[in-house]
Design a protein around this motif. Structure first.
Motif, PDB file in Angstrom:
ATOM      1  N   GLU A   7       0.831  -1.208   0.000  1.00  0.00           N
ATOM      2  CA  GLU A   7       0.000   0.000   0.000  1.00  0.00           C
ATOM      3  C   GLU A   7       0.865   1.257   0.000  1.00  0.00           C
ATOM      4  O   GLU A   7       0.577   2.219  -0.724  1.00  0.00           O
ATOM      5  N   GLU A   8       1.940   1.252   0.778  1.00  0.00           N
ATOM      6  CA  GLU A   8       2.840   2.411   0.812  1.00  0.00           C
ATOM      7  C   GLU A   8       3.531   2.604  -0.545  1.00  0.00           C
ATOM      8  O   GLU A   8       3.702   3.738  -1.010  1.00  0.00           O
ATOM      9  N   THR A  11       1.048   4.110  -2.919  1.00  0.00           N
ATOM     10  CA  THR A  11       0.896   5.532  -2.611  1.00  0.00           C
ATOM     11  C   THR A  11       2.059   6.324  -3.186  1.00  0.00           C
ATOM     12  O   THR A  11       1.865   7.386  -3.791  1.00  0.00           O
ATOM     13  N   GLY A  35       1.687   6.707  -6.879  1.00  0.00           N
ATOM     14  CA  GLY A  35       0.698   7.747  -7.167  1.00  0.00           C
ATOM     15  C   GLY A  35       1.267   9.137  -6.988  1.00  0.00           C
ATOM     16  O   GLY A  35       1.025  10.034  -7.809  1.00  0.00           O
ATOM     17  N   GLU A  36       2.030   9.323  -5.931  1.00  0.00           N
ATOM     18  CA  GLU A  36       2.623  10.637  -5.687  1.00  0.00           C
ATOM     19  C   GLU A  36       3.640  10.987  -6.763  1.00  0.00           C
ATOM     20  O   GLU A  36       3.714  12.133  -7.228  1.00  0.00           O
ATOM     21  N   GLN A  89     -13.411   2.961  -6.825  1.00  0.00           N
ATOM     22  CA  GLN A  89     -12.554   2.366  -5.800  1.00  0.00           C
ATOM     23  C   GLN A  89     -13.302   1.314  -4.994  1.00  0.00           C
ATOM     24  O   GLN A  89     -12.779   0.233  -4.739  1.00  0.00           O
TER      25      GLN A  89
END
Length: 69
Positions: A12-13, A16, A19-20, A61
């Motif tokens: 998950e990190e 993220t 995405g960033e 989502q």
């Protein structure tokens, strides 16, 4: 270029972070093939014409998360 290890991050990190990184790119930094450009223009035209149903990202989502279960 130095590639940093990311195995200490959870999936998950890492997603993220992806995405960033993606969001940090300027639209002009992302090359499109001719086929991608044609498809993007087709989809934009459909939205502009009001011929497609818009689905909020939160709904998409939720549906994707439900499919993973």
């Amino acid at each position: 270029m130095t590639i940093l290890p990311f195995d200490h991050l959870t999936p998950e990190e890492r997603l993220t972070l992806i995405g960033e990184l993606w969001d940090s790119l300027d639209q002009r930094d992302i090359p499109l093939s001719d086929a991608q450009r044609v498809e993007l223009e087709r989809r934009i035209a459909e939205v502009d014409a009001g011929t497609v149903e818009m689905i909020p990202w939160e709904v998409v989502q939720a549906k994707l998360r439900a499919r993973r279960r």
